[in-house]
Design an enzyme around this catalytic site. Sequence first.
Site, PDB file in Angstrom:
ATOM      1  N   GLN A 161       2.169  -5.792  -3.410  1.00 16.23           N
ATOM      2  CA  GLN A 161       2.480  -5.955  -1.979  1.00 16.23           C
ATOM      3  C   GLN A 161       3.782  -5.223  -1.626  1.00 16.23           C
ATOM      4  O   GLN A 161       4.100  -4.245  -2.273  1.00 16.23           O
ATOM      5  CB  GLN A 161       2.546  -7.439  -1.589  1.00 16.23           C
ATOM      6  CG  GLN A 161       1.183  -8.123  -1.535  1.00 16.23           C
ATOM      7  CD  GLN A 161       0.697  -8.608  -2.877  1.00 16.23           C
ATOM      8  OE1 GLN A 161       1.452  -9.189  -3.631  1.00 16.23           O
ATOM      9  NE2 GLN A 161      -0.545  -8.394  -3.183  1.00 16.23           N
ATOM     10  N   LYS A 211       2.028   2.436  -5.024  1.00 15.06           N
ATOM     11  CA  LYS A 211       2.741   1.988  -6.229  1.00 15.06           C
ATOM     12  C   LYS A 211       1.908   2.217  -7.488  1.00 15.06           C
ATOM     13  O   LYS A 211       2.450   2.496  -8.540  1.00 15.06           O
ATOM     14  CB  LYS A 211       3.073   0.484  -6.130  1.00 15.06           C
ATOM     15  CG  LYS A 211       4.088   0.159  -5.058  1.00 15.06           C
ATOM     16  CD  LYS A 211       4.387  -1.324  -5.023  1.00 15.06           C
ATOM     17  CE  LYS A 211       3.220  -2.161  -4.578  1.00 15.06           C
ATOM     18  NZ  LYS A 211       2.803  -1.979  -3.184  1.00 15.06           N
ATOM     19  N   GLY A 224      -4.170  -4.056  -4.379  1.00 15.63           N
ATOM     20  CA  GLY A 224      -5.142  -3.023  -4.734  1.00 15.63           C
ATOM     21  C   GLY A 224      -4.398  -1.760  -5.094  1.00 15.63           C
ATOM     22  O   GLY A 224      -3.767  -1.156  -4.244  1.00 15.63           O
ATOM     23  N   HIS A 225      -4.404  -1.421  -6.373  1.00 16.54           N
ATOM     24  CA  HIS A 225      -3.682  -0.228  -6.819  1.00 16.54           C
ATOM     25  C   HIS A 225      -4.675   0.818  -7.300  1.00 16.54           C
ATOM     26  O   HIS A 225      -5.497   0.541  -8.164  1.00 16.54           O
ATOM     27  CB  HIS A 225      -2.715  -0.586  -7.955  1.00 16.54           C
ATOM     28  CG  HIS A 225      -1.590  -1.462  -7.511  1.00 16.54           C
ATOM     29  ND1 HIS A 225      -0.712  -2.068  -8.379  1.00 16.54           N
ATOM     30  CD2 HIS A 225      -1.185  -1.834  -6.274  1.00 16.54           C
ATOM     31  CE1 HIS A 225       0.182  -2.766  -7.681  1.00 16.54           C
ATOM     32  NE2 HIS A 225      -0.095  -2.644  -6.414  1.00 16.54           N
ATOM     33  N   ASP A 236       0.814  -1.234   0.000  1.00 14.81           N
ATOM     34  CA  ASP A 236       0.000   0.000   0.000  1.00 14.81           C
ATOM     35  C   ASP A 236       0.840   1.273   0.000  1.00 14.81           C
ATOM     36  O   ASP A 236       0.460   2.276   0.587  1.00 14.81           O
ATOM     37  CB  ASP A 236      -0.947   0.043   1.225  1.00 14.81           C
ATOM     38  CG  ASP A 236      -1.765  -1.217   1.343  1.00 14.81           C
ATOM     39  OD1 ASP A 236      -2.287  -1.652   0.313  1.00 14.81           O
ATOM     40  OD2 ASP A 236      -1.867  -1.764   2.456  1.00 14.81           O
TER      41      ASP A 236
HETATM   42  P1  IMP Z   1      -2.717 -12.798   1.440  1.00 12.65           P
HETATM   43  O1  IMP Z   1      -1.790 -12.213   0.433  1.00 12.65           O
HETATM   44  O2  IMP Z   1      -4.173 -12.540   1.109  1.00 12.65           O
HETATM   45  O3  IMP Z   1      -2.445 -14.243   1.718  1.00 12.65           O
HETATM   46  O4  IMP Z   1      -2.478 -12.036   2.828  1.00 12.65           O
HETATM   47  C1  IMP Z   1      -1.280 -12.192   3.582  1.00 12.65           C
HETATM   48  C2  IMP Z   1      -0.887 -10.882   4.260  1.00 12.65           C
HETATM   49  O5  IMP Z   1      -0.471  -9.946   3.268  1.00 12.65           O
HETATM   50  C3  IMP Z   1      -2.013 -10.190   5.023  1.00 12.65           C
HETATM   51  O6  IMP Z   1      -1.463  -9.522   6.142  1.00 12.65           O
HETATM   52  C4  IMP Z   1      -2.547  -9.173   4.044  1.00 12.65           C
HETATM   53  O7  IMP Z   1      -3.182  -8.083   4.681  1.00 12.65           O
HETATM   54  C5  IMP Z   1      -1.243  -8.752   3.368  1.00 12.65           C
HETATM   55  N1  IMP Z   1      -1.432  -8.239   2.005  1.00 12.65           N
HETATM   56  C6  IMP Z   1      -1.675  -8.958   0.893  1.00 12.65           C
HETATM   57  N2  IMP Z   1      -1.757  -8.160  -0.176  1.00 12.65           N
HETATM   58  C7  IMP Z   1      -1.547  -6.905   0.257  1.00 12.65           C
HETATM   59  C8  IMP Z   1      -1.471  -5.632  -0.390  1.00 12.65           C
HETATM   60  O8  IMP Z   1      -1.600  -5.496  -1.617  1.00 12.65           O
HETATM   61  N3  IMP Z   1      -1.226  -4.567   0.418  1.00 12.65           N
HETATM   62  C9  IMP Z   1      -1.029  -4.691   1.766  1.00 12.65           C
HETATM   63  N4  IMP Z   1      -1.077  -5.851   2.400  1.00 12.65           N
HETATM   64  C10 IMP Z   1      -1.334  -6.954   1.663  1.00 12.65           C
END
Ligand code: IMP
Length: 428
Positions: free
Chosen positions: A222, A16, A40-41, A13
């Site tokens: 991420q 990017k 989420g961009h 977040d």
């Molecule tokens: P997952 O990717 O859904 O398995 O989540 C694993 C961890 O990564 C969790 O803490 C999510 O909140 C975090 N996470 C996954 N994608 C994002 C992102 O795009 N931004 C921020 N945190 C993320």
Amino acid sequence: MPTLVIVGAQWGDEAKGKIVDVLAQDAEHVVRFSGGNNAGHTVIVGDQEFKFQLLPAGILHPDATAVLASGMVIDPKGLLDELDRTRAMKPELGTLRISGSAHVVFPYHRLLDELEEEARGHNKIGTTSRGIGPAYQDKVARIGIRMCELVCEKRFADRLKEVLAVKNRLLAMFGKPEIAFDQLFAEYSAYATRLRPFVQDTDWFVQEAVIRGDRVLFEGAQGTFLDLDHGTYPYVTSSHPVAAGACLGTGVGPRAIDSVLGVCKAYTTRVGSGPFPTELHDNIGEQIRQQGHEFGTVTGRSRRCGWLDLVALRQSARVNSMKGLILTRLDVLQDIPTLKVATAYELDGAEIPYLPADIEDFAKVAPVYKALPGWTENLRTVRKVEDLPKNVRDYVAFVEEFTNTPAAILSIGPDRAETIIVRPDLIW
Ligand code: IMP
């Protein structure tokens, strides 16, 4: 310098999406290399707000190619919905190419994501419930279904039958009903019909582009500390958001990468569980959350907010071999009289300069802070670095010196125009 990797330098977040959109204006190809619709961009262009989860933010540039590369996991319904939604807002998009090697996310992945989280009790990771972890588990277990199989009429039915037999046994262990083959096959065959024209060998395409000397932008999702190997395990995602992931996830070698820029907020946020040493539980944390609209694009969850952690950022600069920093959301820190940045951690009475690998140690560290003066000026109309207030320039200079990484770009608002390019030489 025709190839550039953009990575998240913190816990995701970092804005990017906006940065990739700005840089994609000069790119011929924008290649997303990891993750799925957990990302989420947000990109704001004039009065239009685009929200991307799977599509590279570069899709908005009609002359560019947008590649979903082999390191990704793709939810076909999510992708088609996103494509339709984006086309309705902007009919002229870049050319889409989807890797046949990318893995497909199915409803059983989403279901298992939720069941596994539930089973973890209070050790929940706080995933996005998009089935990302279970889809990557299948990839590693060598039973995943890839895009090239989804779009192959001859093979898809057999592969789905084979995998469903395993998944239904697993669901039975959780006390859940079986997933019926016929319905799932019909639904996914319909997605396959629409996606087939886009699926190809993108490794070859990207390699050829690099060899030709085209400008290729590798778009990370991420952030560094959510990396499966280099993040705060087990509170991580299941892929490789670090710069090396751009090689693994697209099929080019490390020498094909010319520049790496790390996107970093002027403070820190985190969604989901896991230790966060500089987290603020006071009014200032709330002020940052409100001024920065720190609520998740994917899940709508309120983001945890805290001071800038320079111990983490320096480590991130090393892990990613960053050539430069892109410091975003400086505008959000307006009206905080004194800003703090963490310059070391205290662990069991001793100071350490790095993130300890053991999560129990990381949960125990106390940040050692340096205080810096804040500012009251609204930065959003500033267009030149020399016009920024002195305290902003001093804050940026401290970050650069501590991390030994120069700032290439400063972002002072969500719009494309609210961007100050400081060091063009570090970009392309
Ligand atoms: P997952 O990717 O859904 O398995 O989540 C694993 C961890 O990564 C969790 O803490 C999510 O909140 C975090 N996470 C996954 N994608 C994002 C992102 O795009 N931004 C921020 N945190 C993320």
